[in-house]
Design a protein around this motif. Structure first.
Motif, PDB file in Angstrom:
ATOM      1  N   TYR A 137       0.837  -1.203   0.000  1.00  0.00           N
ATOM      2  CA  TYR A 137       0.000   0.000   0.000  1.00  0.00           C
ATOM      3  C   TYR A 137       0.867   1.247   0.000  1.00  0.00           C
ATOM      4  CZ  TYR A 137      -3.248  -3.602   1.219  1.00  0.00           C
ATOM      5  OH  TYR A 137      -3.991  -4.762   1.183  1.00  0.00           O
ATOM      6  N   LEU A 138       0.416   2.248  -0.754  1.00  0.00           N
ATOM      7  CA  LEU A 138       1.151   3.510  -0.805  1.00  0.00           C
ATOM      8  C   LEU A 138       1.020   4.283   0.500  1.00  0.00           C
ATOM      9  CD1 LEU A 138       0.321   4.676  -4.448  1.00  0.00           C
ATOM     10  CD2 LEU A 138       2.482   3.740  -3.587  1.00  0.00           C
ATOM     11  N   LYS A 139      -0.164   4.201   1.119  1.00  0.00           N
ATOM     12  CA  LYS A 139      -0.409   4.942   2.354  1.00  0.00           C
ATOM     13  C   LYS A 139      -0.268   4.024   3.572  1.00  0.00           C
ATOM     14  CE  LYS A 139      -4.117   7.615   2.164  1.00  0.00           C
ATOM     15  NZ  LYS A 139      -5.460   8.106   1.797  1.00  0.00           N
ATOM     16  N   PHE A 140       0.474   4.520   4.552  1.00  0.00           N
ATOM     17  CA  PHE A 140       0.665   3.777   5.805  1.00  0.00           C
ATOM     18  C   PHE A 140      -0.681   3.456   6.447  1.00  0.00           C
ATOM     19  CE2 PHE A 140       1.364   3.902  10.474  1.00  0.00           C
ATOM     20  CZ  PHE A 140       2.176   2.783  10.587  1.00  0.00           C
ATOM     21  N   SER A 141      -1.586   4.407   6.446  1.00  0.00           N
ATOM     22  CA  SER A 141      -2.897   4.207   7.086  1.00  0.00           C
ATOM     23  C   SER A 141      -3.677   3.064   6.430  1.00  0.00           C
ATOM     24  CB  SER A 141      -3.717   5.496   7.067  1.00  0.00           C
ATOM     25  OG  SER A 141      -3.933   5.928   5.731  1.00  0.00           O
ATOM     26  N   ASP A 142      -3.544   2.904   5.120  1.00  0.00           N
ATOM     27  CA  ASP A 142      -4.215   1.791   4.434  1.00  0.00           C
ATOM     28  C   ASP A 142      -3.605   0.455   4.861  1.00  0.00           C
ATOM     29  OD1 ASP A 142      -5.869   3.549   3.082  1.00  0.00           O
ATOM     30  OD2 ASP A 142      -4.630   3.554   1.251  1.00  0.00           O
ATOM     31  N   ALA A 143      -2.288   0.423   4.981  1.00  0.00           N
ATOM     32  CA  ALA A 143      -1.602  -0.802   5.397  1.00  0.00           C
ATOM     33  C   ALA A 143      -2.011  -1.195   6.815  1.00  0.00           C
ATOM     34  CB  ALA A 143      -0.088  -0.606   5.314  1.00  0.00           C
TER      35      ALA A 143
END
Length: 162
Positions: A137-143
């Protein structure tokens, strides 16, 4: 083998503090003295009749009249917090689903790591001893969101990774 009756003759357990104290004079230890010391792994142990017992296992014996079949989990990850409400009898595989955040973790969240090569956040989880890739995932929050959902799906304890 130590049983509950003998344990209660020797020691008294305080559920609020998680500590044992001696009920009797025993060698250099006097009635009212705290029992136990921290071992090299950070757990409290108590010697009874020449045998070392982990205090959290003695708590279980004291409270239930039997030794745990598998392992005792310290829910809050504090190895010497032996309050009854902080201990749970569980299988080893369930105990591994309530581990502290590794000191080697750089992201701050278990199972989420930065891939320098791919320039994204990779997510993994261990299921039945096997690592499973959950995506990048590009975004930490998504991961983090993906890993949190996987923790729920696979019955990880709510304190896992804290």
């Amino acid at each position: 083998m130590l049983d509950q009756k003998e344990l209660k003759r020797i020691l008294k357990y305080n559920q609020k503090t998680g500590k044992f104290i001696y009920n009797i004079n025993r060698g250099p230890m006097k009635k009212g003295d705290y029992a136990g010391y921290k071992n090299h792994k950070g757990y409290e142990v108590i010697c009874i009749s020449g045998k070392l017992y982990m205090s959290h296992r003695l708590v279980y014996l004291y409270m239930t009249s039997k030794f745990p079949k598998e392992t005792i989990d310290h829910i809050n990850h504090n190895k010497i917090d032996n309050r009854w409400k902080n201990l749970r009898n569980c299988k080893i595989k369930d105990n591994s689903k309530n581990q502290s955040l590794s000191k080697n973790n750089k992201s701050g969240f278990t199972g989420v790591e930065w891939s320098k090569r791919d320039k994204n956040w990779m997510v993994r989880i261990t299921i039945e001893g096997k690592r499973k890739y959950l995506g990048s995932y590009l975004k930490f929050s998504d991961a983090v969101k993906v890993r949190k959902l996987a923790n729920i799906k696979h019955n990880y304890h709510k304190n896992h990774g804290k």
